[in-house]
Every structure is written in structure tokens, then in C-alpha cells.
Design a protein around this motif. Structure first.
Motif, PDB file in Angstrom:
ATOM      1  N   LYS A   3      -8.861  -0.567   2.364  1.00 31.67           N
ATOM      2  CA  LYS A   3      -8.064  -1.348   1.421  1.00 31.67           C
ATOM      3  C   LYS A   3      -6.878  -2.016   2.106  1.00 31.67           C
ATOM      4  O   LYS A   3      -6.556  -3.178   1.836  1.00 31.67           O
ATOM      5  CB  LYS A   3      -7.602  -0.467   0.262  1.00 31.67           C
ATOM      6  CG  LYS A   3      -8.748  -0.054  -0.656  1.00 31.67           C
ATOM      7  CD  LYS A   3      -8.244   0.599  -1.911  1.00 31.67           C
ATOM      8  CE  LYS A   3      -9.403   1.018  -2.816  1.00 31.67           C
ATOM      9  NZ  LYS A   3     -10.183  -0.130  -3.310  1.00 31.67           N
ATOM     10  N   MET A  45      -6.438  -6.051   2.513  1.00 31.46           N
ATOM     11  CA  MET A  45      -5.221  -6.663   2.002  1.00 31.46           C
ATOM     12  C   MET A  45      -4.509  -7.435   3.103  1.00 31.46           C
ATOM     13  O   MET A  45      -4.001  -8.553   2.881  1.00 31.46           O
ATOM     14  CB  MET A  45      -4.292  -5.589   1.439  1.00 31.46           C
ATOM     15  CG  MET A  45      -3.168  -6.133   0.590  1.00 31.46           C
ATOM     16  SD  MET A  45      -3.741  -6.838  -0.968  1.00 31.46           S
ATOM     17  CE  MET A  45      -4.254  -5.364  -1.839  1.00 31.46           C
ATOM     18  N   PRO A  51       0.813  -1.220   0.000  1.00 33.39           N
ATOM     19  CA  PRO A  51       0.000   0.000   0.000  1.00 33.39           C
ATOM     20  C   PRO A  51       0.844   1.268   0.000  1.00 33.39           C
ATOM     21  O   PRO A  51       0.421   2.286  -0.555  1.00 33.39           O
ATOM     22  CB  PRO A  51      -0.833  -0.114   1.283  1.00 33.39           C
ATOM     23  CG  PRO A  51      -0.085  -1.058   2.151  1.00 33.39           C
ATOM     24  CD  PRO A  51       0.594  -2.016   1.231  1.00 33.39           C
ATOM     25  N   TYR A  79      -8.372  -5.859  -3.357  1.00 41.53           N
ATOM     26  CA  TYR A  79      -8.189  -4.409  -3.494  1.00 41.53           C
ATOM     27  C   TYR A  79      -9.431  -3.738  -4.067  1.00 41.53           C
ATOM     28  O   TYR A  79      -9.867  -2.689  -3.585  1.00 41.53           O
ATOM     29  CB  TYR A  79      -6.981  -4.126  -4.386  1.00 41.53           C
ATOM     30  CG  TYR A  79      -6.610  -2.660  -4.435  1.00 41.53           C
ATOM     31  CD1 TYR A  79      -5.861  -2.082  -3.425  1.00 41.53           C
ATOM     32  CD2 TYR A  79      -7.014  -1.854  -5.495  1.00 41.53           C
ATOM     33  CE1 TYR A  79      -5.520  -0.740  -3.462  1.00 41.53           C
ATOM     34  CE2 TYR A  79      -6.689  -0.524  -5.547  1.00 41.53           C
ATOM     35  CZ  TYR A  79      -5.935   0.027  -4.528  1.00 41.53           C
ATOM     36  OH  TYR A  79      -5.609   1.366  -4.557  1.00 41.53           O
ATOM     37  N   THR A  80     -10.037  -4.330  -5.105  1.00 45.25           N
ATOM     38  CA  THR A  80     -11.162  -3.671  -5.769  1.00 45.25           C
ATOM     39  C   THR A  80     -12.459  -3.775  -4.974  1.00 45.25           C
ATOM     40  O   THR A  80     -13.298  -2.879  -5.043  1.00 45.25           O
ATOM     41  CB  THR A  80     -11.389  -4.267  -7.170  1.00 45.25           C
ATOM     42  OG1 THR A  80     -11.595  -5.683  -7.057  1.00 45.25           O
ATOM     43  CG2 THR A  80     -10.188  -4.001  -8.065  1.00 45.25           C
ATOM     44  N   GLU A 105      -6.208  -8.647  -6.653  1.00 46.83           N
ATOM     45  CA  GLU A 105      -7.106  -7.721  -7.348  1.00 46.83           C
ATOM     46  C   GLU A 105      -8.483  -7.705  -6.687  1.00 46.83           C
ATOM     47  O   GLU A 105      -9.075  -6.639  -6.480  1.00 46.83           O
ATOM     48  CB  GLU A 105      -7.235  -8.132  -8.813  1.00 46.83           C
ATOM     49  CG  GLU A 105      -8.205  -7.267  -9.614  1.00 46.83           C
ATOM     50  CD  GLU A 105      -8.479  -7.820 -11.003  1.00 46.83           C
ATOM     51  OE1 GLU A 105      -9.463  -7.384 -11.621  1.00 46.83           O
ATOM     52  OE2 GLU A 105      -7.716  -8.704 -11.453  1.00 46.83           O
TER      53      GLU A 105
END
Length: 502
Positions: free
Chosen positions: A425, A429, A135, A417-418, A414
């Protein structure tokens, strides 16, 4: 195009950067990640061989458990580093402190409690870097838009692979053929260089102060939902999410958590295939010398053997470019596997095929050993009774597990995160890495259970490191059964997940 440092000044950015912004900061993060991963893979790739050598004399199963413990802890402890960054140090300070811990962990310890303590300290450093460097690097391009973010993650994955290539090509060769001390000094130098680069690049970084952890907020909301508690007061830390945002984040977390939990059996199988049992199996196949020479012209390098972990290079040398330039465009043109969940499901089936191939190969190897088709071979400081089959027979299972990683690990990041809200986030993660650690430790527990005197599959009393008296083939088929259940679960999730959305 301009680059903004942490002090808010503007400076010109040299053209040609694929990240479209803040080139120096991103380059520093990518180099640091590559060097750190070189050190990490150097440890995981040779830990089994190190512990089963004559210096320690550990059994193969015991050494595999230690490797699984280290791999699991390096993921399981990720929330600790994330919490430390959120509450006290921020990502920058936590990464710097973690590198120091990484470097100061003791290199050689000779009894099991101290070895596990040293591995735990290293795992804490690894996990804190893993939870915060990703991050932190994304923060450098966050205001450049989604395309820059996706490009950063692509390059970030490549930097991990570059570090893996370096460790698998050089460090494993040195450790297996020259000595563990010489091989240990290389990752130490990588870590020292990574820390130096990270500190020197400080003026180019965007840094953010800690805003507080959301762990307590999520726990309170869970208790509210269970018992109908009232609303608590607003927290004093500036920039922290409001209670309304916390409630929305909790709903997202409740939706994502079942998908994360479904990953546990997959990680339970995957980490054993990638870091322990595949490598232990490879030590019992004939490994050819790299440098051949005739009797009239002997070579000083003659007798150096091909490190089995070099088979992992297929993941990064062949499969990554193939996916990036061929597979992904092919799927995009035909609109196949459009969601991350569908790609993860395909990756699960590749993992199943890999473990089945390993089980079939192991059964063939054991049949040869029962007919005395073996020969002694020196690997590192250990003497292993190997089959006449060459180690190249492991290539299919390594290729399949590499495909499983590409279609499971990257889409998994992905997805994490999305699907996560902006203010969570990092937490999501960290949860993704935490779940990985849970799976690895459960795999270690399964291996330990099957090594007890009451079981016979993985109990190998003959000599250190030898698995010829074990039934590793049955163990592989048990893992295949677990992976089959995971495939069915993800097939169902990939079809139903969108119906869970509010």
C-alpha cells in the motif's frame, strides 16, 4: 474503547472522536498535516508573484517554470522518502527528519541555480512528509477496521483543506500587501509548531520498524519475466514479504501501472491550472481593493488588494462540504459512479471544461489589451498592465478545477489504496504521487519549449511578469487538447479495467 500507544499500553479514549479510536494520535497527525500544508500552499500560491517582483525581475514564463519544477519535485521525490522509511528510519523517523530539512532550507536566494537548489531541498522535505505521514496516520487506526480507515482519510483530506484555507486567507494577503519576509515567517512558524506537536505526541503513536524496500524485488521479478531468471534467496529482514508474495504483488503492480500512467497527461494539465498559469492570468485582471473608504474618512487599509489565489477557496469552502453532504449521498442513492475509476473519469471532464473556460476568457482579455483597455496595477512589488475585466471572471474556471480535484484526486487515492495488496500500500501510494510529479515536470518542459525563441506562444519579452505579448489563450487550448485525450483514455479504462483482473 481503548487507545494503544507504541509501547502497547492501554488507556481510555475520550468519547466523541469521529475516528473511533486513538483520538490523541490521530488528532496530532491531522494537526501536523494541516500546518505542513499551510506552509506548502503558502509557497506555491505566491512563488510566481515573488519571482516576478522587482527583487528578482523574472519573466512570467520563467517564474511559472520554477513553480512547476517545485510542484513536480515535491511529488516526484516521494519514492525517495518512502525508500528511506522502508529501509532505514521508518515513517516516524523520516517525517521528523523531513521537517528539519523543510525548516533549514534557505529562504532568500537571488540567482537561478541557488533558487532552484533551495526549492529542490524544500521539495525533498515536502515529498518525504507526503509519502510517510499519510500511511503513518493510517497505521494509528489500522486495527479498527475499514470504516475507521475511511473516516481517517476523510478527516485527513479536511486537514489539508484547513491548511490551504489558512495559507490562502492570511499568508497570501500578507505576502501580497505587506511583504514577502513577513509572509515567509508565518509558514516557518507553522513548520516549527508542526514538528513540536509531532515530537510531543510521540508517546501516543504506533510506530513500525523498517522492513526493507520492495523496489529491488520488483526489479528482479521484471527481469525474471523478461529473461527467465531463477528465483533468488529469501531476504533476511524480519517481516519482509516472501518471494511468493513478491510475485503476487508484481502482478498487481503490472495491472495498476497502466492506470497510473494514464494519469500523467492529466497531472501535466492540472498542476499548471492550479498553481501557475491560472494565477499568472489572474494578475492581469483588475483586482479590486478589499477595504473601501470615502475621501473624508480614509482607511489605513485602503489600497490592499484581493489576492487572486483566494479564488481557490471555492475548492475547500464550498465544494468539499457540497460533495460530502449532497453529491455523494445523491450518487449513492441512485447507484451512480459506483467505482473510483468512473468518478475519476468525470473529474477529467470537469478539468477539460475548466481549461476551455480559461482559454475563452484569456482570448477576451487579449482583445481588450489590443484596444488599449488596460490600466497599471501594483501587485506585491510588481506593476502589471491589467485588463478592465474584474478578476471575478475567473471564478467559473476555478470552480470547475475544484470539482475536477474532488472527483479525480480523492478517488485516485482511494483507487491506489484499495487496489494495492496489504504489503504494497505504501509503495503504490508513493507511485501515485510519483506519477503526479512526472506530469508536473512534463508540464514544465512543455511550458519551457513554448517559451523558446523559435516559438511565440509563451515567449513574453515585454517587461517582467507581463503576458500581454504572449498567446496564453492558444496555450490553454493546447492543454485542452491534451486533456481531451486523457478523458477518452479514462472513459475506456473505466469500462474495461475489471476485465483485466485475473
Amino acid at each position: 474503547m481503548t487507545r494503544t500507544g507504541h509501547n502497547g499500553e492501554q488507556s481510555p479514549l475520550l468519547g466523541g472522536s469521529p475516528l473511533k479510536g486513538r483520538g490523541m494520535a490521530c488528532a496530532a497527525v491531522l494537526v501536523v498535516e494541516g500546518l505542513e500544508q499551510a506552509a506548502f500552499f503558502s509557497i506555491t500560491a505566491n512563488l510566481v508573484l515573488y519571482l516576478t517582483s522587482s527583487t528578482f525581475g523574472w519573466g512570467g514564463t520563467q517564474a511559472s517554470c520554477a513553480c512547476l519544477f517545485f510542484g513536480g519535485a515535491s511529488y516526484l521525490l516521494s519514492p525517495v522518502g518512502g525508500w528511506l522509511a522502508d529501509v532505514y528510519l521508518g515513517c516516524y523517523g523520516t517525517v521528523a527528519l523531513s521537517f528539519l530539512l523543510y525548516l533549514l532550507a534557505p529562504p532568500e536566494l537571488y540567482c537561478a541555480p541557488t533558487i532552484y537548489t533551495g526549492l529542490l531541498l524544500v521539495a525533498l522535505g515536502v515529498s518525504s512528509i507526503r509519502a510517510n505521514l499519510t500511511p503513518f496516520g493510517a497505521d494509528q487506526v489500522r486495527d479498527q477496521g475499514g470504516d475507521a480507515m475511511r473516516r481517517f482519510f476523510n478527516w485527513f483530506y479536511w486537514s489539508i483543506n484547513v491548511g490551504a484555507i489558512f495559507s490562502l486567507l492570511l499568508v497570501t494577503f500578507v505576502q501580497q500587501n505587506i511583504g514577502f519576509l513577513a509572509g515567509y515567517l508565518i509558514p516557518v512558524a507553522c513548520l516549527a509548531l508542526a514538528l513540536l506537536i509531532f515530537l510531543l505526541a510521540t508517546p501516543t503513536f504506533i510506530t513500525k520498524p523498517p522492513t526493507g524496500s520492495q523496489v529491488s524485488a520488483m526489479i528482479k521479478l521484471a527481469l525474471q519475466n523478461c529473461e527467465g531468471w531463477g528465483v533468488w534467496g529469501v531476504r533476511a529482514q524480519p517481516g519482509a514479504p516472501s518471494p511468493e508474495e513478491d510475485r503476487a504483488n508484481f502482478q498487481v503492480l503490472a495491472r495498476i501501472l497502466p492506470v497510473m500512467l494514464a494519469f500523467i497527461p492529466h497531472w501535466m494539465v492540472y498542476f499548471q491550472m492550479q498553481t501557475t498559469t491560472y494565477y499568472l492570468q489572474g494578475l492581469h485582471f483588475h483586482t479590486p481593493s478589499i477595504f473601501q473608504s470615502g475621501q473624508d474618512h480614509p482607511s489605513t487599509l485602503q489600497g490592499y488588494t484581493f489576492p487572486d489565489v483566494w479564488l481557490l477557496l471555492a475548492n475547500v469552502v464550498v465544494l468539499v462540504p457540497l460533495k460530502d453532504h449532497v453529491i455523494d449521498p445523491f450518487l449513492a442513492r441512485r447507484r451512480l459512479l459506483t467505482s473510483a475509476l468512473k468518478q475519476m473519469t468525470l473529474g477529467m471532464f470537469f478539468g477539460l471544461a475548466s481549461i476551455l473556460a480559461a482559454g475563452i476568457l484569456e482570448r477576451e482579455r487579449l482583445q481588450g489589451t489590443r484596444h488599449n483597455q488596460t490600466a497599471p496595477q501594483v501587485m506585491g512589488k510588481g506593476l502589471y498592465p491589467t485588463a478592465v475585466l474584474p478578476v471575478w471572471w475567473q471564478i467559473p474556471q476555478y470552480l470547475l478545477i475544484g470539482l475536477s480535484e474532488l472527483f479525480t484526486g480523492i478517488p485516485g487515492l482511494e483507487f491506489a489504496y484499495t487496489e494495492a495488496p496489504e504489503s504494497m500500500k505504501g509503495a503504490i501510494m508513493g507511485l501515485f504521487f510519483f506519477i503526479s510529479g512526472v506530469g508536473s515536470l512534463l508540464g514544465s518542459g512543455l511550458l519551457t519549449l513554448l517559451s523558446l525563441p523559435t516559438h511565440s506562444w509563451m515567449r513574453c519579452p515585454e517587461g517582467y511578469g507581463s503576458i500581454n505579448s504572449c498567446r496564453v489563450d492558444n496555450y490553454f487550448f493546447l492543454l485542452a487538447g491534451i486533456q481531451s485525450i486523457t478523458c477518452l483514455i479514462f472513459t475506456w479504462i473505466s469500462r474495461r479495467y475489471r476485465h483485466w483482473l485475473p
